[in-house]
Design an enzyme around this catalytic site. Structure first.
Site, PDB file in Angstrom:
ATOM      1  N   CYS A  36     -15.508 -30.810   4.879  1.00  0.00           N
ATOM      2  CA  CYS A  36     -16.743 -31.112   4.150  1.00  0.00           C
ATOM      3  C   CYS A  36     -16.475 -31.303   2.650  1.00  0.00           C
ATOM      4  O   CYS A  36     -17.280 -31.894   1.939  1.00  0.00           O
ATOM      5  CB  CYS A  36     -17.767 -29.991   4.338  1.00  0.00           C
ATOM      6  SG  CYS A  36     -18.044 -29.602   6.067  1.00  0.00           S
ATOM      7  N   THR A  73     -18.020 -25.506  30.070  1.00  0.00           N
ATOM      8  CA  THR A  73     -18.064 -26.868  30.604  1.00  0.00           C
ATOM      9  C   THR A  73     -18.322 -26.765  32.107  1.00  0.00           C
ATOM     10  O   THR A  73     -18.592 -25.668  32.623  1.00  0.00           O
ATOM     11  CB  THR A  73     -16.711 -27.577  30.370  1.00  0.00           C
ATOM     12  OG1 THR A  73     -15.722 -26.879  31.141  1.00  0.00           O
ATOM     13  CG2 THR A  73     -16.319 -27.560  28.903  1.00  0.00           C
ATOM     14  N   TYR A 100     -14.244 -23.775  27.950  1.00  0.00           N
ATOM     15  CA  TYR A 100     -15.383 -23.830  27.047  1.00  0.00           C
ATOM     16  C   TYR A 100     -15.192 -25.018  26.101  1.00  0.00           C
ATOM     17  O   TYR A 100     -14.048 -25.425  25.833  1.00  0.00           O
ATOM     18  CB  TYR A 100     -15.478 -22.545  26.222  1.00  0.00           C
ATOM     19  CG  TYR A 100     -15.848 -21.328  27.042  1.00  0.00           C
ATOM     20  CD1 TYR A 100     -14.988 -20.846  28.030  1.00  0.00           C
ATOM     21  CD2 TYR A 100     -17.048 -20.662  26.843  1.00  0.00           C
ATOM     22  CE1 TYR A 100     -15.326 -19.741  28.797  1.00  0.00           C
ATOM     23  CE2 TYR A 100     -17.392 -19.555  27.596  1.00  0.00           C
ATOM     24  CZ  TYR A 100     -16.533 -19.091  28.582  1.00  0.00           C
ATOM     25  OH  TYR A 100     -16.867 -18.013  29.334  1.00  0.00           O
TER      26      TYR A 100
HETATM   27  C1  LIG Z   1     -15.692 -36.076   5.148  1.00  0.00           C
HETATM   28  C2  LIG Z   1     -16.520 -35.124   5.951  1.00  0.00           C
HETATM   29  C3  LIG Z   1     -17.540 -34.417   5.333  1.00  0.00           C
HETATM   30  C4  LIG Z   1     -18.324 -33.544   6.072  1.00  0.00           C
HETATM   31  N1  LIG Z   1     -19.318 -32.858   5.437  1.00  0.00           N
HETATM   32  C5  LIG Z   1     -20.072 -31.994   6.136  1.00  0.00           C
HETATM   33  C6  LIG Z   1     -21.063 -31.220   5.489  1.00  0.00           C
HETATM   34  O1  LIG Z   1     -21.244 -31.312   4.269  1.00  0.00           O
HETATM   35  N2  LIG Z   1     -21.810 -30.369   6.235  1.00  0.00           N
HETATM   36  C7  LIG Z   1     -21.616 -30.254   7.584  1.00  0.00           C
HETATM   37  O2  LIG Z   1     -22.322 -29.462   8.220  1.00  0.00           O
HETATM   38  N3  LIG Z   1     -20.667 -30.952   8.223  1.00  0.00           N
HETATM   39  C8  LIG Z   1     -19.895 -31.814   7.539  1.00  0.00           C
HETATM   40  N4  LIG Z   1     -18.916 -32.516   8.181  1.00  0.00           N
HETATM   41  C9  LIG Z   1     -18.775 -32.365   9.649  1.00  0.00           C
HETATM   42  C10 LIG Z   1     -17.951 -31.144  10.005  1.00  0.00           C
HETATM   43  O3  LIG Z   1     -16.769 -31.159   9.289  1.00  0.00           O
HETATM   44  C11 LIG Z   1     -17.695 -31.150  11.501  1.00  0.00           C
HETATM   45  O4  LIG Z   1     -18.933 -31.088  12.159  1.00  0.00           O
HETATM   46  C12 LIG Z   1     -16.837 -29.987  11.955  1.00  0.00           C
HETATM   47  O5  LIG Z   1     -15.606 -30.011  11.314  1.00  0.00           O
HETATM   48  C13 LIG Z   1     -16.640 -30.063  13.472  1.00  0.00           C
HETATM   49  O6  LIG Z   1     -15.783 -29.053  13.882  1.00  0.00           O
HETATM   50  P1  LIG Z   1     -14.865 -29.267  15.178  1.00  0.00           P
HETATM   51  O7  LIG Z   1     -14.105 -28.015  15.352  1.00  0.00           O
HETATM   52  O8  LIG Z   1     -15.691 -29.772  16.285  1.00  0.00           O
HETATM   53  O9  LIG Z   1     -13.889 -30.467  14.793  1.00  0.00           O
HETATM   54  P2  LIG Z   1     -12.887 -30.593  13.588  1.00  0.00           P
HETATM   55  O10 LIG Z   1     -13.206 -29.671  12.503  1.00  0.00           O
HETATM   56  O11 LIG Z   1     -12.800 -32.044  13.289  1.00  0.00           O
HETATM   57  O12 LIG Z   1     -11.515 -30.123  14.228  1.00  0.00           O
HETATM   58  C14 LIG Z   1     -10.965 -30.777  15.323  1.00  0.00           C
HETATM   59  C15 LIG Z   1      -9.452 -30.672  15.244  1.00  0.00           C
HETATM   60  O13 LIG Z   1      -8.935 -30.827  16.548  1.00  0.00           O
HETATM   61  C16 LIG Z   1      -7.691 -31.490  16.474  1.00  0.00           C
HETATM   62  N5  LIG Z   1      -7.405 -32.057  17.795  1.00  0.00           N
HETATM   63  C17 LIG Z   1      -8.075 -33.028  18.449  1.00  0.00           C
HETATM   64  N6  LIG Z   1      -7.558 -33.240  19.662  1.00  0.00           N
HETATM   65  C18 LIG Z   1      -6.537 -32.364  19.781  1.00  0.00           C
HETATM   66  C19 LIG Z   1      -5.609 -32.111  20.822  1.00  0.00           C
HETATM   67  N7  LIG Z   1      -5.670 -32.775  21.985  1.00  0.00           N
HETATM   68  N8  LIG Z   1      -4.677 -31.169  20.623  1.00  0.00           N
HETATM   69  C20 LIG Z   1      -4.616 -30.480  19.455  1.00  0.00           C
HETATM   70  N9  LIG Z   1      -5.468 -30.672  18.452  1.00  0.00           N
HETATM   71  C21 LIG Z   1      -6.426 -31.616  18.604  1.00  0.00           C
HETATM   72  C22 LIG Z   1      -7.948 -32.533  15.402  1.00  0.00           C
HETATM   73  O14 LIG Z   1      -6.726 -32.953  14.821  1.00  0.00           O
HETATM   74  C23 LIG Z   1      -8.832 -31.774  14.415  1.00  0.00           C
HETATM   75  O15 LIG Z   1      -8.077 -31.227  13.358  1.00  0.00           O
HETATM   76  C24 LIG Z   1     -18.090 -33.379   7.460  1.00  0.00           C
HETATM   77  C25 LIG Z   1     -17.063 -34.086   8.087  1.00  0.00           C
HETATM   78  C26 LIG Z   1     -16.272 -34.937   7.343  1.00  0.00           C
HETATM   79  C27 LIG Z   1     -15.175 -35.682   8.019  1.00  0.00           C
END
Ligand SMILES: Cc1cc2nc3c(=O)[nH]c(=O)nc-3n(C[C@H](O)[C@H](O)[C@H](O)COP(=O)(O)OP(=O)(O)OC[C@H]3O[C@@H](n4cnc5c(N)ncnc54)[C@H](O)[C@@H]3O)c2cc1C
Length: 570
Positions: free
Chosen positions: A42, A273, A279
């Protein structure tokens, strides 16, 4: 208990640390395909813009911290490429060594996130076209800005990430153009609320191409040309695609887990899931929208973190439920802030849910105390009980506090009448004796009780001019400064009682002022003297921004009150 977690950022890192806090015995392995774990994606736009100066400040917990303090086995540069559900094993590829190996699990959490959408448009692979998801992406953008003389940029997509990029590029002296397929920026806002931002963006010299999409990219004499579907060619130095994200569901799909209609992994209330030992959390799942009851995708850090915590709780043996989301979000756009919670009018209309709307404009703290700034609040509520369905706020100051109060009210199942009664902290620097949230409640409640009849800005064009008359009750001075709506009669509110004989009792008068507070007083005077009256909801402050936009798009409806040209400047 062997817990494997796929994805080491928001949801994954939270689940891992929570699991450790609950269990010293669990064997926890965190796989991250990339090089970094637990960092603030973020914050990336603000690192690109220089507001966050040190790259290191983006890291929340290093792999070493996760190992030393939490005894989590952190595996960076290791991608989980397959799940063999029958053997409860995952296949992992180590991107540093090229090796593949297997790991067993008792429970598996998937938190792989969502990737930026990059449509297969001609020229999209140019090294001048960027997307922003992770730290390496922000490094690429920052390096490009530093190494090239970037005078202009095109940001494709007017969502929150697009808006943050616009601001951070513009603050570095880059001339920014936004191309957005919808007729408005910020998908969580309705048109008239987004229009306030459009005005602000134009004031910041941002060029807005709304209602147009990108068709292709090509390079010409070392510059990038962005071509739009409507035939506009823009020569620029770089383009940033911020047109949304798509769940990284392929691993789950290949393993035969159920994928929903919206494209995300389907989970139950315990985030399980279709396989009870697996999960899924974060941007990759479908969540229940708590207003509409429908499933939706939602890429926000707050829900991802809460889901990580809830999934870890359940796995360690404390049942924990994730009910769903209201989609509460907030974004800064230069000097303004846009925030929303619950559903917008557009979505309620789409699913046929009955609602009423109110618009209010209130100062963020006492108007007499220096620096008071107005914020626009749109409240959506049920037409019978007045239950809150959604809220949107756009303003310069105090928006964060009010949206959080409204998000809390939504969670508590409150009605607009409850908002009237909220006892919120007041001293002149912080609020008003009647806080903007109270005022939103008063007005919504007045509408609900029939104490006032309103017309919304977009309904004026449909009114029959034969039996309707607009009544501007502001001062001459104000009208001179801002103009008024075409064909309106002008009687200052303080003179109204003495000039009632100038009015036609066969007509319905639509009273308004800047924000329709004096319009409401005029309305009360009129109805108590036997006139038919309504007020223009939100007054000129709600009416003007969308009308400016409509004029911009040259869709003027002749003979209606619906165009910027209809603003009569005195
Ligand atoms: C530029 C930007 C700004 C944002 N600003 C905000 C904000 O201000 N407020 C807000 O609420 N949200 C914001 N978000 C959204 C927020 O960051 C996401 O909703 C949050 O990070 C989601 O969490 P996650 O764990 O689902 O995925 P992520 O945090 O994206 O983590 C997923 C990780 O899994 C890894 N991965 C994927 N597949 C595999 C695999 N097969 N094996 C191993 N690793 C894997 C990826 O490399 C990644 O690092 C922003 C996002 C971005 C990109």
């Amino acid at each position: 208990m062997r817990l494997l977690i796929v994805g080491g950022v928001a949801g994954g890192a939270t689940a891992a640390t929570r699991a450790r806090r609950l269990s010293e015995d669990a064997d926890i392995v965190l796989f991250e395909r990339g090089f970094y774990v637990s960092y603030a994606n973020c914050g990336l736009p603000y690192y690109i813009g220089g507001e966050i100066e040190k790259r290191d400040d983006l890291f929340i917990a290093s792999p070493e911290r996760l190992r030393d303090r939490y005894r989590i086995d952190v595996r960076t540069s290791q991608e989980v490429v397959e799940i063999e559900r029958d053997k409860k094993e995952v296949k992992v590829k180590d991107h540093e060594t090229g090796e593949e190996f297997k790991e067993q699990y008792d429970k598996l959490i998937l938190s792989p996130g969502a990737r930026p959408i990059r449509p297969r448009l001609q020229g999209v692979d140019s090294n001048k076209v960027f997307t922003l998801r992770d730290l390496p992406d922000s490094d690429s953008i920052k390096n490009y800005l530093e190494r090239n003389r970037v005078a202009s940029a095109v940001v494709v997509g007017g969502g929150p990430i697009g808006m943050e990029l616009v601001e951070n590029l513009s603050r570095q002296g880059v001339a920014v153009t936004v191309i957005e397929k919808q007729d408005k920026v910020m998908p969580a806002l309705d048109f008239e609320m987004a229009a306030i931002l459009h005005r602000h963006l134009r004031d910041q010299n941002i060029r807005l191409y709304l209602g147009d999409g990108v068709k292709s990219f090509h390079e010409k004499k070392g510059r990038l040309v962005v071509s739009t579907e409507k035939g506009v060619d823009m020569e620029t130095d770089m383009a940033l695609l911020a047109i949304g994200v798509w769940p990284e569901k392929e691993l789950a799909e290949k393993a035969g887990l159920t994928i929903g209609e919206q494209g995300g992994i389907v989970v139950d209330e315990m985030l399980r899931t279709s396989d009870p030992d697996i999960y899924a959390i974060g941007d990759v799942i479908e969540v229940r929208d708590l207003v509409t009851g429908e499933n939706r995708l939602l890429a926000l850090a707050g829900p991802a973190n809460r889901q990580g915590r809830a999934a870890a709780d359940t796995i360690i043996g404390r049942e924990s439920i994730f009910e769903g989301v209201w989609g509460t979000s907030i974004t800064r756009v230069f000097n303004m802030v846009a925030a929303s919670t619950g559903d917008k009018e557009e979505s309620l209309r789409d699913i046929g849910k009955p609602y009423l709307a109110s618009f209010t404009h209130s100062y963020h703290h006492a108007s007499y105390y220096p620096g008071a700034k107005r914020m626009a609040i749109k409240l959506l509520f049920g037409p019978d009980r007045g239950e809150i369905l959604g809220a949107q706020i756009v303003g310069e100051e105090g928006v964060d506090k009010r949206i959080d109060v409204l998000a809390t009210a939504l969670k508590a199942g409150m009605t607009v009448h409850d908002l009237e009664e909220l006892e919120l902290a007041y001293a002149p620097q912080f609020g008003s004796a009647k806080d903007p949230v109270n005022i939103a409640g008063f007005v919504a409640s007045n509408i609900l009780k029939g104490d006032v009849h309103i017309v919304h800005w977009n309904e004026l064009g449909d009114l029959n001019k034969e039996d309707t008359m607009l009544l501007d009750v502001r001062t001459d001075e104000e009208i001179k400064q801002t103009g008024t709506i075409m064909d309106a009669v002008h009687i200052h509110v303080d003179e109204l009682r003495d000039r009632l004989d100038e009015l036609d009792r066969d007509k319905t008068y639509i009273a308004y002022c800047t924000v329709s507070l004096r319009g409401y007083i005029a309305y009360r005077i009129l109805v108590q003297h036997g006139f038919k009256a309504k007020i223009l909801s939100g007054g000129m402050e709600t009416w003007s921004p969308p009308l400016e936009d409509i004029a911009e798009r040259e869709t003027r409806k002749q003979g209606s009150f619906s165009s910027k040209d209809d603003i009569r400047t005195a």
